[in-house]
Design a protein around this motif. Sequence first.
Motif, PDB file in Angstrom:
ATOM      1  N   LYS A 127       0.949  -1.255  -0.098  1.00  0.00           N
ATOM      2  CA  LYS A 127       0.024   0.022   0.185  1.00  0.00           C
ATOM      3  C   LYS A 127       0.875   1.305   0.053  1.00  0.00           C
ATOM      4  O   LYS A 127       0.590   2.215  -0.647  1.00  0.00           O
ATOM      5  N   GLU A 128       1.778   0.873   0.641  1.00  0.00           N
ATOM      6  CA  GLU A 128       2.931   2.386   1.004  1.00  0.00           C
ATOM      7  C   GLU A 128       3.559   2.387  -0.504  1.00  0.00           C
ATOM      8  O   GLU A 128       3.489   3.748  -1.142  1.00  0.00           O
ATOM      9  N   CYS A 129       3.841   1.396  -1.292  1.00  0.00           N
ATOM     10  CA  CYS A 129       4.253   1.642  -2.647  1.00  0.00           C
ATOM     11  C   CYS A 129       3.279   2.270  -3.485  1.00  0.00           C
ATOM     12  O   CYS A 129       3.543   3.063  -4.589  1.00  0.00           O
ATOM     13  N   VAL A 130       2.079   1.861  -3.573  1.00  0.00           N
ATOM     14  CA  VAL A 130       0.967   2.603  -4.251  1.00  0.00           C
ATOM     15  C   VAL A 130       0.755   4.045  -3.959  1.00  0.00           C
ATOM     16  O   VAL A 130       0.787   4.737  -4.830  1.00  0.00           O
ATOM     17  N   ASP A 131       0.726   4.315  -2.605  1.00  0.00           N
ATOM     18  CA  ASP A 131       0.630   5.784  -2.158  1.00  0.00           C
ATOM     19  C   ASP A 131       1.909   6.741  -2.680  1.00  0.00           C
ATOM     20  O   ASP A 131       1.535   7.814  -3.114  1.00  0.00           O
ATOM     21  N   GLN A 132       3.066   6.112  -2.538  1.00  0.00           N
ATOM     22  CA  GLN A 132       4.216   6.795  -2.755  1.00  0.00           C
ATOM     23  C   GLN A 132       4.757   6.669  -4.129  1.00  0.00           C
ATOM     24  O   GLN A 132       5.813   7.156  -4.454  1.00  0.00           O
ATOM     25  N   ARG A 133       3.986   5.984  -4.947  1.00  0.00           N
ATOM     26  CA  ARG A 133       4.632   5.618  -6.199  1.00  0.00           C
ATOM     27  C   ARG A 133       6.061   5.176  -6.362  1.00  0.00           C
ATOM     28  O   ARG A 133       6.854   5.476  -7.085  1.00  0.00           O
ATOM     29  N   LEU A 134       6.439   3.940  -5.766  1.00  0.00           N
ATOM     30  CA  LEU A 134       7.696   3.437  -5.439  1.00  0.00           C
ATOM     31  C   LEU A 134       7.812   2.305  -6.607  1.00  0.00           C
ATOM     32  O   LEU A 134       6.848   1.775  -6.738  1.00  0.00           O
TER      33      LEU A 134
END
Length: 245
Positions: A127-134
């Motif tokens: 989810k953090e990857c989705v939010d921060q576009r990692l």
Amino acid sequence: MSSTSSSESETSASSSKFDPIKVLYSKKTKVPVKNAPLYDNLQQFESALKYNESQSSSIIPVGKQELVKKREEEKEAKKKEEEKNLAEKNKQRFAQYQGLEPVKRPFRAKNVMTRLEAMTGPLGALKECVDQRLRIKITTRNANGIRGVLHATLVAFDKQWNMALSDVLEIWRRKAPKKRKIPPALGTPVPKGTAASISAVPVVTETNVGGGVLECTRHLPQIMVRGEHVVMVNIVERSTALSQQ
């Protein structure tokens, strides 16, 4: 003269010979106090005499409508004040139990997007990857083992690890044409250029790494990966930032 004086004494309220019946029918009756209050009966009058001046509003004479209205307003104000004090007292009394009361939560529709907000653990990292576009690195498998890797930006996912990716760089290895075992009876091949007429086919770049093995790379604008093909997921940008620190 005696009859006249006798008549006056009988109609006088302060006389010992007072006769109320004659007073009602006599034209010479004089009211001792012109502004005296009027009551409906003797019981009201006796009740009014028992109260002192501070409590005289409890028994109101006939015709004093303004006093009646004032008394009702005072009663209403007093009632509201008592209700307010009681509510404040109850609030202080049950303040210690307020946290134990069941709270009815508003209804929320449950779907993939709403579930993403409450995910923790490995799914929380995605989810953090989705939010921060990692950028992430996904190792994929085939029926026999590891197939290759995908370098991409994660757009969406679910609990089965199905992933929607964008800006994908796919890298995998395969044997050279001379080393491949082509099974017979694969059917009629598709004419060259047929797929390209429907949608653009990504260009595959092959690099010989030795041993009759080619490393293939291609760029895809977007792709959907099923969770059963995912072996491992690495967050590339986070690991790069930690190594620089």
